[in-house]
Design a protein around this motif. Structure first.
Motif, PDB file in Angstrom:
ATOM      1  N   ARG A   1       0.825  -1.207   0.000  1.00 51.73           N
ATOM      2  CA  ARG A   1       0.000   0.000   0.000  1.00 51.73           C
ATOM      3  C   ARG A   1       0.860   1.258   0.000  1.00 51.73           C
ATOM      4  NH1 ARG A   1      -4.523  -2.294   4.324  1.00 51.73           N
ATOM      5  NH2 ARG A   1      -6.112  -2.828   2.733  1.00 51.73           N
ATOM      6  N   ARG A   2       1.966   1.218   0.743  1.00 57.47           N
ATOM      7  CA  ARG A   2       2.868   2.372   0.751  1.00 57.47           C
ATOM      8  C   ARG A   2       3.528   2.553  -0.609  1.00 57.47           C
ATOM      9  NH1 ARG A   2       4.151   0.300   5.936  1.00 57.47           N
ATOM     10  NH2 ARG A   2       6.056  -0.678   5.123  1.00 57.47           N
ATOM     11  N   HIS A   3       3.901   1.430  -1.224  1.00 61.93           N
ATOM     12  CA  HIS A   3       4.586   1.508  -2.522  1.00 61.93           C
ATOM     13  C   HIS A   3       3.674   2.093  -3.594  1.00 61.93           C
ATOM     14  CE1 HIS A   3       7.262   0.344  -5.843  1.00 61.93           C
ATOM     15  NE2 HIS A   3       6.165  -0.052  -6.462  1.00 61.93           N
ATOM     16  N   PHE A   4       2.426   1.628  -3.647  1.00 62.74           N
ATOM     17  CA  PHE A   4       1.508   2.058  -4.703  1.00 62.74           C
ATOM     18  C   PHE A   4       0.687   3.300  -4.319  1.00 62.74           C
ATOM     19  CE2 PHE A   4       2.089  -2.468  -5.850  1.00 62.74           C
ATOM     20  CZ  PHE A   4       2.434  -2.321  -7.195  1.00 62.74           C
ATOM     21  N   HIS A   5       0.820   3.731  -3.035  1.00 65.48           N
ATOM     22  CA  HIS A   5       0.022   4.870  -2.567  1.00 65.48           C
ATOM     23  C   HIS A   5      -1.463   4.623  -2.828  1.00 65.48           C
ATOM     24  CE1 HIS A   5       3.792   7.043  -2.060  1.00 65.48           C
ATOM     25  NE2 HIS A   5       4.098   6.757  -3.325  1.00 65.48           N
ATOM     26  N   ASP A   6      -1.883   3.428  -2.495  1.00 63.36           N
ATOM     27  CA  ASP A   6      -3.267   3.030  -2.758  1.00 63.36           C
ATOM     28  C   ASP A   6      -3.637   1.913  -1.782  1.00 63.36           C
ATOM     29  OD1 ASP A   6      -5.500   3.182  -5.089  1.00 63.36           O
ATOM     30  OD2 ASP A   6      -5.293   1.093  -4.445  1.00 63.36           O
ATOM     31  N   PRO A   7      -4.862   1.874  -1.275  1.00 59.30           N
ATOM     32  CA  PRO A   7      -5.233   0.818  -0.320  1.00 59.30           C
ATOM     33  C   PRO A   7      -5.297  -0.568  -0.955  1.00 59.30           C
ATOM     34  CG  PRO A   7      -7.118   2.213  -0.841  1.00 59.30           C
ATOM     35  CD  PRO A   7      -5.923   2.892  -1.423  1.00 59.30           C
ATOM     36  N   LEU A   8      -5.442  -0.661  -2.266  1.00 54.85           N
ATOM     37  CA  LEU A   8      -5.480  -1.924  -3.011  1.00 54.85           C
ATOM     38  C   LEU A   8      -6.713  -2.764  -2.688  1.00 54.85           C
ATOM     39  CD1 LEU A   8      -1.703  -2.929  -2.812  1.00 54.85           C
ATOM     40  CD2 LEU A   8      -2.882  -1.757  -4.677  1.00 54.85           C
ATOM     41  N   LEU A   9      -6.946  -3.035  -1.404  1.00 58.24           N
ATOM     42  CA  LEU A   9      -8.127  -3.788  -0.967  1.00 58.24           C
ATOM     43  C   LEU A   9      -8.963  -2.905  -0.057  1.00 58.24           C
ATOM     44  CD1 LEU A   9      -6.508  -7.251  -0.084  1.00 58.24           C
ATOM     45  CD2 LEU A   9      -7.845  -6.715  -2.110  1.00 58.24           C
ATOM     46  N   ASP A  10     -10.210  -2.673  -0.429  1.00 58.02           N
ATOM     47  CA  ASP A  10     -11.132  -1.888   0.390  1.00 58.02           C
ATOM     48  C   ASP A  10     -12.136  -2.819   1.053  1.00 58.02           C
ATOM     49  OD1 ASP A  10     -10.171   0.684  -0.046  1.00 58.02           O
ATOM     50  OD2 ASP A  10     -11.317   0.937  -1.896  1.00 58.02           O
ATOM     51  N   ARG A  11     -12.316  -2.658   2.365  1.00 54.99           N
ATOM     52  CA  ARG A  11     -13.307  -3.480   3.056  1.00 54.99           C
ATOM     53  C   ARG A  11     -14.712  -2.959   2.766  1.00 54.99           C
ATOM     54  NH1 ARG A  11     -13.405  -7.192   7.038  1.00 54.99           N
ATOM     55  NH2 ARG A  11     -11.204  -6.939   7.582  1.00 54.99           N
ATOM     56  N   VAL A  12     -15.570  -3.865   2.317  1.00 59.13           N
ATOM     57  CA  VAL A  12     -16.978  -3.557   2.074  1.00 59.13           C
ATOM     58  C   VAL A  12     -17.788  -4.594   2.843  1.00 59.13           C
ATOM     59  CG1 VAL A  12     -18.820  -3.326   0.363  1.00 59.13           C
ATOM     60  CG2 VAL A  12     -16.473  -2.628  -0.222  1.00 59.13           C
ATOM     61  N   GLY A  13     -18.301  -4.198   3.988  1.00 58.23           N
ATOM     62  CA  GLY A  13     -18.996  -5.143   4.848  1.00 58.23           C
ATOM     63  C   GLY A  13     -18.020  -6.162   5.397  1.00 58.23           C
ATOM     64  N   THR A  14     -18.271  -7.443   5.116  1.00 56.23           N
ATOM     65  CA  THR A  14     -17.410  -8.514   5.625  1.00 56.23           C
ATOM     66  C   THR A  14     -16.390  -8.991   4.598  1.00 56.23           C
ATOM     67  OG1 THR A  14     -19.035 -10.176   4.933  1.00 56.23           O
ATOM     68  CG2 THR A  14     -19.213  -9.306   7.183  1.00 56.23           C
ATOM     69  N   ARG A  15     -16.324  -8.321   3.468  1.00 58.51           N
ATOM     70  CA  ARG A  15     -15.405  -8.779   2.432  1.00 58.51           C
ATOM     71  C   ARG A  15     -14.578  -7.609   1.904  1.00 58.51           C
ATOM     72  NH1 ARG A  15     -17.874  -7.409  -2.433  1.00 58.51           N
ATOM     73  NH2 ARG A  15     -20.068  -6.793  -2.207  1.00 58.51           N
ATOM     74  N   TYR A  16     -13.556  -7.957   1.114  1.00 60.59           N
ATOM     75  CA  TYR A  16     -12.708  -6.949   0.487  1.00 60.59           C
ATOM     76  C   TYR A  16     -13.036  -6.857  -1.003  1.00 60.59           C
ATOM     77  CZ  TYR A  16      -9.586  -6.488   4.532  1.00 60.59           C
ATOM     78  OH  TYR A  16      -9.064  -6.217   5.765  1.00 60.59           O
ATOM     79  N   GLU A  17     -12.929  -5.645  -1.537  1.00 61.95           N
ATOM     80  CA  GLU A  17     -13.055  -5.434  -2.966  1.00 61.95           C
ATOM     81  C   GLU A  17     -11.804  -4.726  -3.475  1.00 61.95           C
ATOM     82  OE1 GLU A  17     -16.594  -3.369  -4.046  1.00 61.95           O
ATOM     83  OE2 GLU A  17     -17.919  -5.060  -3.537  1.00 61.95           O
ATOM     84  N   LEU A  18     -11.459  -4.977  -4.743  1.00 65.58           N
ATOM     85  CA  LEU A  18     -10.276  -4.358  -5.326  1.00 65.58           C
ATOM     86  C   LEU A  18     -10.543  -2.896  -5.654  1.00 65.58           C
ATOM     87  CD1 LEU A  18      -9.081  -7.119  -7.840  1.00 65.58           C
ATOM     88  CD2 LEU A  18      -8.586  -6.897  -5.413  1.00 65.58           C
ATOM     89  N   THR A  19      -9.565  -2.061  -5.396  1.00 66.04           N
ATOM     90  CA  THR A  19      -9.652  -0.677  -5.854  1.00 66.04           C
ATOM     91  C   THR A  19      -9.440  -0.670  -7.378  1.00 66.04           C
ATOM     92  OG1 THR A  19      -7.279  -0.261  -5.640  1.00 66.04           O
ATOM     93  CG2 THR A  19      -8.654   0.094  -3.668  1.00 66.04           C
ATOM     94  N   PRO A  20      -9.779   0.435  -8.044  1.00 68.47           N
ATOM     95  CA  PRO A  20      -9.538   0.495  -9.495  1.00 68.47           C
ATOM     96  C   PRO A  20      -8.088   0.215  -9.875  1.00 68.47           C
ATOM     97  CG  PRO A  20     -11.007   2.264  -8.837  1.00 68.47           C
ATOM     98  CD  PRO A  20     -10.536   1.608  -7.567  1.00 68.47           C
ATOM     99  N   LEU A  21      -7.142   0.741  -9.092  1.00 67.74           N
ATOM    100  CA  LEU A  21      -5.730   0.466  -9.378  1.00 67.74           C
ATOM    101  C   LEU A  21      -5.438  -1.018  -9.212  1.00 67.74           C
ATOM    102  CD1 LEU A  21      -2.811   1.324  -9.953  1.00 67.74           C
ATOM    103  CD2 LEU A  21      -2.529   1.706  -7.494  1.00 67.74           C
ATOM    104  N   ALA A  22      -5.949  -1.618  -8.139  1.00 70.11           N
ATOM    105  CA  ALA A  22      -5.706  -3.034  -7.888  1.00 70.11           C
ATOM    106  C   ALA A  22      -6.282  -3.901  -9.007  1.00 70.11           C
ATOM    107  CB  ALA A  22      -6.306  -3.443  -6.546  1.00 70.11           C
ATOM    108  N   GLN A  23      -7.459  -3.523  -9.527  1.00 73.53           N
ATOM    109  CA  GLN A  23      -8.054  -4.285 -10.626  1.00 73.53           C
ATOM    110  C   GLN A  23      -7.164  -4.230 -11.858  1.00 73.53           C
ATOM    111  OE1 GLN A  23     -11.069  -6.208 -10.577  1.00 73.53           O
ATOM    112  NE2 GLN A  23      -9.922  -6.931 -12.362  1.00 73.53           N
TER     113      GLN A  23
END
Length: 312
Positions: free
Chosen positions: A45-67
Motif C-alpha cells: 500500500r505504501r509503494h503504490f500509494h493506494d489501499p489496493l483492498l477496500d473493506r466492504v462489509g465482511t469482504r474486500y473489494e479491489l480498488t480500481p488500481l488493484a483491478q
C-alpha cells in the motif's frame, strides 16, 4: 532502464492478495503467517500509494488500481518465472517436462502421431498435452499463447505479428459427396455451389473453416444443413444424403471411404497453411526450442508424404 525498488517476493504476495481478496487465504497460499501477510500488504500500500483492498462489509473489494494490476499480474509473473528458470542446456533424454499444444482435430490426426512417435523415442519421460483450439485462442491469441507452449493454427485465422511463428505444412481443400448423390455430377458450377446444402465445421464465425473465406471470395455464402464442432467426422456425415462437404485433403487421404466421391469445384480454393505460434517469452527456453525443432521435423515428414489424389 531503472526498475522500481520493490522486493519481487512482494509481487507474488500481491498477486495472491488480489486473487484471494483475503489476507489469511493469501498468506496460506504463499506460505506466510497472517501477520506477515498483513505486513506485506502494508508495504504494498505504501509503494503504490493506494489501499489496493477496500473493506466492504465482511469482504474486500479491489480498488480500481488493484483491478488494473490484477489484470496484468498473472501473465507478468508467468513470463518472469520462465525468464528466471531459463537454463543453458536441455536434455530431452532425462526431462519429465510437459508440453501443451493447442490445435484442431485435423492437425491432431495428420501431424500429432509423428510428433508423439519422435518424442517417445527422443524423450521418453516427456508428457504431451494436446488441447483443442478454443474461443480464446482466436479472440485473444496473446493471452492463449502465454498459457501454453505451442498453438498450431491456419495462417489468417488471427493476426499476431509480435508472436514468433514458423510455417509447418500446406493442405488443400477438396469437395466431396456421397457416391449415391445423383443431383451433382463430377464438377460443380458456381450456381450449384451457391444452391447446395453443406456439412460444415464450427458454429462460431471466428472458428469457422478458412474454406468459407476462400468461397466468400468467389461470392459464395454456403448454406449449412449440418454443423459439427469437428473436422474429422465431416465426410461421414454426407453418406446417404445429397449434401456436400469440404475436407482437408491430407485428412481425407487417411480414411478409406468408398461411399464418398470427389466433386470438382468451379475454382480451386487457396490452400490452408498450418503455422506453429509461440509466445516471445519462450525464446530463452532451450527445451521449447528443442520442441519447436522436433515439430518442424515432423511437419517436413507430412509435407513429403504423397497425397492420394483419388481419395475420397
Amino acid at each position: 532502464m531503472e526498475l522500481p525498488s520493490l522486493d519481487l517476493n512482494l509481487v507474488v504476495v500481491l498477486h495472491a492478495l488480489l486473487e484471494e481478496r483475503n489476507v489469511t487465504r493469501a498468506g496460506q497460499r504463499v506460505g506466510l503467517s497472517q501477520p506477515g501477510t498483513s505486513a506485506a500488504l502494508a508495504r504494498l500500500r505504501r509503494h503504490f500509494h493506494d489501499p489496493l483492498l477496500d473493506r466492504v462489509g465482511t469482504r474486500y473489494e479491489l480498488t480500481p488500481l488493484a483491478q488494473g494490476l490484477y489484470d496484468q499480474l498473472g501473465e507478468t509473473l508467468d513470463h518472469l518465472q520462465r525468464v528466471l528458470k531459463a537454463q543453458p542446456q536441455f536434455d530431452p533424454g532425462t526431462t519429465g517436462r510437459r508440453f501443451v499444444v493447442r490445435c484442431s482435430d485435423a492437425v491432431l490426426t495428420v501431424l500429432a502421431p509423428l510428433i508423439v512417435a519422435e518424442v517417445a523415442q527422443a524423450a521418453p519421460d516427456v508428457v504431451l498435452d494436446f488441447r483443442t483450439i478454443d474461443h480464446t485462442s482466436v479472440t485473444d491469441p496473446v493471452r492463449s499463447l502465454s498459457e501454453i507452449d505451442i498453438l498450431i493454427a491456419p495462417r489468417g485465422l488471427f493476426s499476431v505479428p509480435e508472436m514468433s511463428s514458423v510455417e509447418l505444412y500446406e493442405d488443400r481443400w477438396l469437395c466431396a459427396t456421397w457416391t449415391g448423390n445423383t443431383q451433382v455430377g463430377e464438377a460443380l458450377t458456381i450456381d450449384e455451389v451457391r444452391r447446395a446444402r453443406w456439412v460444415m465445421p464450427y458454429q462460431e464465425v471466428l472458428m469457422a473453416s478458412p474454406a468459407d473465406a476462400a468461397l466468400a471470395a468467389l461470392g459464395v455464402d454456403r448454406h449449412c444443413a449440418v454443423r459439427v464442432e469437428n473436422f474429422t467426422i465431416l465426410g461421414q456425415l454426407v453418406v446417404g444424403t445429397n449434401l456436400l462437404v469440404l475436407l482437408h485433403e491430407r485428412l481425407a487421404s487417411r480414411y478409406t471411404n468408398t461411399e464418398l466421391r470427389r466433386v470438382e469445384l468451379p475454382q480451386e480454393l487457396a490452400p490452408v497453411t498450418e503455422v506453429a505460434w509461440w509466445h516471445p517469452s519462450r525464446r530463452l527456453d532451450p527445451g521449447h526450442r528443442w520442441f519447436i525443432e522436433l515439430i518442424q521435423r515432423a511437419a517436413s515428414t507430412v509435407a513429403r508424404i504423397p497425397v492420394d489424389t483419388d481419395s475420397p
